[in-house]
Design an enzyme around this catalytic site. Structure first.
Site, mmCIF file in Angstrom:
data_model
loop_
_atom_site.group_PDB
_atom_site.id
_atom_site.type_symbol
_atom_site.label_atom_id
_atom_site.label_comp_id
_atom_site.label_asym_id
_atom_site.label_seq_id
_atom_site.Cartn_x
_atom_site.Cartn_y
_atom_site.Cartn_z
ATOM 1 N N TYR A 192 0.832 -1.210 0.000
ATOM 2 C CA TYR A 192 0.000 0.000 0.000
ATOM 3 C C TYR A 192 0.869 1.264 0.000
ATOM 4 O O TYR A 192 0.665 2.174 -0.801
ATOM 5 C CB TYR A 192 -0.914 -0.012 1.236
ATOM 6 C CG TYR A 192 -1.560 1.315 1.574
ATOM 7 C CD1 TYR A 192 -2.583 1.840 0.797
ATOM 8 C CD2 TYR A 192 -1.147 2.057 2.693
ATOM 9 C CE1 TYR A 192 -3.184 3.059 1.116
ATOM 10 C CE2 TYR A 192 -1.739 3.271 3.021
ATOM 11 C CZ TYR A 192 -2.750 3.762 2.228
ATOM 12 O OH TYR A 192 -3.328 4.976 2.550
HETATM 13 P P1 NAD Z 1 -12.187 5.458 1.976
HETATM 14 O O1 NAD Z 1 -12.043 4.077 1.424
HETATM 15 O O2 NAD Z 1 -13.202 5.686 3.025
HETATM 16 O O3 NAD Z 1 -12.449 6.478 0.782
HETATM 17 C C1 NAD Z 1 -11.890 6.318 -0.505
HETATM 18 C C2 NAD Z 1 -13.015 6.421 -1.528
HETATM 19 O O4 NAD Z 1 -12.433 6.355 -2.832
HETATM 20 C C3 NAD Z 1 -14.028 5.277 -1.436
HETATM 21 O O5 NAD Z 1 -15.335 5.802 -1.248
HETATM 22 C C4 NAD Z 1 -13.901 4.551 -2.774
HETATM 23 O O6 NAD Z 1 -15.152 4.061 -3.272
HETATM 24 C C5 NAD Z 1 -13.311 5.626 -3.671
HETATM 25 N N1 NAD Z 1 -12.510 5.071 -4.777
HETATM 26 C C6 NAD Z 1 -11.494 4.170 -4.687
HETATM 27 N N2 NAD Z 1 -10.994 3.910 -5.905
HETATM 28 C C7 NAD Z 1 -11.693 4.662 -6.794
HETATM 29 C C8 NAD Z 1 -11.641 4.818 -8.206
HETATM 30 N N3 NAD Z 1 -10.791 4.116 -8.958
HETATM 31 N N4 NAD Z 1 -12.494 5.696 -8.793
HETATM 32 C C9 NAD Z 1 -13.384 6.399 -8.048
HETATM 33 N N5 NAD Z 1 -13.503 6.271 -6.706
HETATM 34 C C10 NAD Z 1 -12.663 5.416 -6.085
HETATM 35 O O7 NAD Z 1 -10.721 5.887 2.511
HETATM 36 P P2 NAD Z 1 -10.281 7.082 3.468
HETATM 37 O O8 NAD Z 1 -9.846 6.504 4.752
HETATM 38 O O9 NAD Z 1 -11.315 8.169 3.433
HETATM 39 O O10 NAD Z 1 -8.976 7.586 2.726
HETATM 40 C C11 NAD Z 1 -9.012 8.705 1.833
HETATM 41 C C12 NAD Z 1 -7.626 8.969 1.303
HETATM 42 O O11 NAD Z 1 -6.748 9.331 2.357
HETATM 43 C C13 NAD Z 1 -6.968 7.779 0.616
HETATM 44 O O12 NAD Z 1 -6.211 8.275 -0.476
HETATM 45 C C14 NAD Z 1 -6.038 7.203 1.671
HETATM 46 O O13 NAD Z 1 -4.949 6.517 1.086
HETATM 47 C C15 NAD Z 1 -5.606 8.480 2.375
HETATM 48 N N6 NAD Z 1 -5.205 8.270 3.758
HETATM 49 C C16 NAD Z 1 -6.118 7.906 4.695
HETATM 50 C C17 NAD Z 1 -5.731 7.760 6.023
HETATM 51 C C18 NAD Z 1 -6.698 7.356 7.091
HETATM 52 O O14 NAD Z 1 -6.244 7.212 8.239
HETATM 53 N N7 NAD Z 1 -7.993 7.206 6.804
HETATM 54 C C19 NAD Z 1 -4.397 7.993 6.388
HETATM 55 C C20 NAD Z 1 -3.473 8.319 5.396
HETATM 56 C C21 NAD Z 1 -3.898 8.486 4.081
HETATM 57 C C1 UGA Z 2 -4.094 3.905 8.691
HETATM 58 C C2 UGA Z 2 -4.974 3.783 7.438
HETATM 59 O O1 UGA Z 2 -5.651 2.545 7.427
HETATM 60 C C3 UGA Z 2 -4.213 3.887 6.157
HETATM 61 O O2 UGA Z 2 -5.122 4.058 5.077
HETATM 62 C C4 UGA Z 2 -3.316 5.067 6.230
HETATM 63 O O3 UGA Z 2 -2.613 5.275 5.073
HETATM 64 C C5 UGA Z 2 -2.406 4.964 7.424
HETATM 65 O O4 UGA Z 2 -3.235 4.987 8.576
HETATM 66 C C6 UGA Z 2 -1.451 6.101 7.513
HETATM 67 O O5 UGA Z 2 -1.339 6.745 8.541
HETATM 68 O O6 UGA Z 2 -0.762 6.326 6.533
HETATM 69 P P1 UGA Z 2 -3.021 2.177 10.373
HETATM 70 O O7 UGA Z 2 -2.034 3.019 11.101
HETATM 71 O O8 UGA Z 2 -2.720 0.734 10.209
HETATM 72 O O9 UGA Z 2 -3.318 2.721 8.893
HETATM 73 O O10 UGA Z 2 -4.404 2.438 11.119
HETATM 74 P P2 UGA Z 2 -5.397 1.490 11.926
HETATM 75 O O11 UGA Z 2 -6.075 0.514 11.022
HETATM 76 O O12 UGA Z 2 -6.285 2.370 12.710
HETATM 77 O O13 UGA Z 2 -4.433 0.639 12.876
HETATM 78 C C7 UGA Z 2 -3.720 1.230 13.960
HETATM 79 C C8 UGA Z 2 -2.988 0.143 14.707
HETATM 80 O O14 UGA Z 2 -3.943 -0.740 15.304
HETATM 81 C C9 UGA Z 2 -2.086 -0.741 13.819
HETATM 82 O O15 UGA Z 2 -0.888 -1.008 14.477
HETATM 83 C C10 UGA Z 2 -2.871 -2.040 13.671
HETATM 84 O O16 UGA Z 2 -2.083 -3.191 13.565
HETATM 85 C C11 UGA Z 2 -3.645 -2.083 14.966
HETATM 86 N N1 UGA Z 2 -4.916 -2.850 14.832
HETATM 87 C C12 UGA Z 2 -5.801 -2.584 13.857
HETATM 88 C C13 UGA Z 2 -5.154 -3.850 15.754
HETATM 89 O O17 UGA Z 2 -4.329 -4.132 16.652
HETATM 90 N N2 UGA Z 2 -6.334 -4.540 15.656
HETATM 91 C C14 UGA Z 2 -7.263 -4.293 14.697
HETATM 92 O O18 UGA Z 2 -8.324 -4.944 14.677
HETATM 93 C C15 UGA Z 2 -6.983 -3.267 13.763
#
Ligand code: NAD
Ligand code: UGA
Length: 319
Positions: free
Chosen positions: A157
């Protein structure tokens, strides 16, 4: 002339909050989402329910990898917030990697090809990730990560998020549009994706089921409340250039975060499973750059943020 803001991934966790905030601020939003299968469509439609029927919001259901300039005709787009992606670190191994390549790399490259053909297009905000940094070297684990730190993704990823970030940089350098890449650190709060830690923990705690901790819970995360993450997006529409960390600027071991959950669920049951491939042991955002250049100032601590997420899950029925 009135311009539209294009928000990709508008049905998702971050995208739906961004689109709602922009409409509240009086802007017109064109949202694109393909309702991919990373979690149920019903949840993404629910994310959009406050926007449906609002004349300032238009939804285009389309795979970004197949977007064409015709899909955006009659729109005056100056700003684009690109949040669509296949997110999630732990599922990016094995056969599902094709989804990461398609939704993170191909989709971004095709979006860029469309954007450079739009005369009014001026500025792109790309949603990058803390996962581009990967596992910091042992000696760096007591320090916050700066934007200048080595990028060394530890999961497939992370590789695709860094690839897409670099694609945006290459297109920006050649075609001359403004670019901000926001490296978000583990965002949580209402509407958090169902695969993410707190979302899973709270739903299980409500049902009285044990939550599962991967590893021993010593992994540290800079957990960022969604409202603070959205504020960073809004600030970056107006100024800034290049890469910015978006975090709270504090790091917490997962097992300490569980203590906050125990205030709400004193009977919380915890099971342990092995550490998952791709999971880094440490994230901590140095946010001094975004504070100094964009005026970002995170407001919500883990106690308040988790309380708001718990309340939201209790009242939304996705448990
Ligand atoms: P999410 O899955 O809730 O939202 C992503 C949306 O993009 C979904 O609704 C999905 O249907 C849409 N999508 C995916 N591929 C597509 C495509 N080819 N065409 C059109 N739509 C498409 O995810 P999120 O947690 O809201 O993450 C949003 C962005 O932020 C992502 O780029 C993710 O990598 C980044 N990000 C999220 C986190 C986090 O903690 N949530 C942290 C770091 C980065
Ligand atoms: C999150 C998002 O899922 C990614 O899309 C994003 O890019 C990433 O943050 C980021 O900061 O870049 P992550 O840190 O793995 O990734 O977030 P969580 O899914 O909330 O997990 C946090 C921690 O909890 C991780 O260490 C994971 O292993 C742990 N975890 C998660 C558990 O121990 N149990 C679970 O059921 C889920």
């Amino acid at each position: 002339m009135e311009f539209d803001v294009l928000v990709t991934g508008c049905g998702g966790f971050l995208g739906s909050w961004v689109a709602e905030r922009l409409v509240q601020d009086g802007l017109r939003v064109v949202g694109i989402d393909f309702f991919t299968d990373n979690y149920p469509r019903e949840i993404k439609e629910n994310n959009l329910k406050n926007l449906s029927g609002n004349p300032s919001f238009q939804l285009i259901e389309k795979d970004l990898a197949h977007l064409s300039i015709d899909d955006l005709k009659n729109k005056k787009i100056a700003h684009v917030i690109h949040l669509a992606a296949q997110p999630g670190v732990r599922d990016s191994w094995g056969p599902d990697f094709v989804k990461y390549i398609h939704n993170n790399v191909h989709a971004t490259q095709n979006l860029l090809e469309v954007l450079i053909r739009i005369n009014s297009f001026k500025r792109l905000i790309y949603a990058s990730s803390s996962s581009v940094y990967g596992e910091p070297p042992h000696e760096a684990k007591e320090q916050a990560i700066k934007e200048t730190s080595l990028t060394n993704p530890y999961s497939p990823y992370g590789v695709t998020k860094l690839t897409a970030e670099k694609l945006c940089q290459a297109y920006s350098a050649n075609y001359g549009f403004e670019l901000v890449s926001l490296r978000f650190f583990t965002v949580y709060g209402p509407r958090q994706r169902p695969d993410m830690a707190f979302s899973r923990f709270i739903r299980k705690a409500i049902r009285g089921e044990p939550i599962v901790i991967y590893g021993d819970g010593s992994q540290k995360r800079d957990f960022t409340f969604v409202e603070d993450a959205i504020e960073a997006v809004i600030l970056s529409l107006k100024k800034g250039s290049g890469v910015y960390n978006v975090g709270r600027g504090k790091t917490v071991p997962l097992k300490e975060a569980l203590n906050v959950l125990r205030d709400h669920f004193p009977e919380l049951k915890v099971a342990f499973e092995p550490k998952q491939k791709g999971d880094v042991s440490f994230t901590w955002a140095d946010i001094s750059k975004i504070q100094a250049e964009l005026g970002y100032s995170p407001k919500v601590d883990l106690q308040e943020g988790l309380e708001r997420q718990i309340q939201w899950i209790r009242s939304n029925g996705f448990s």
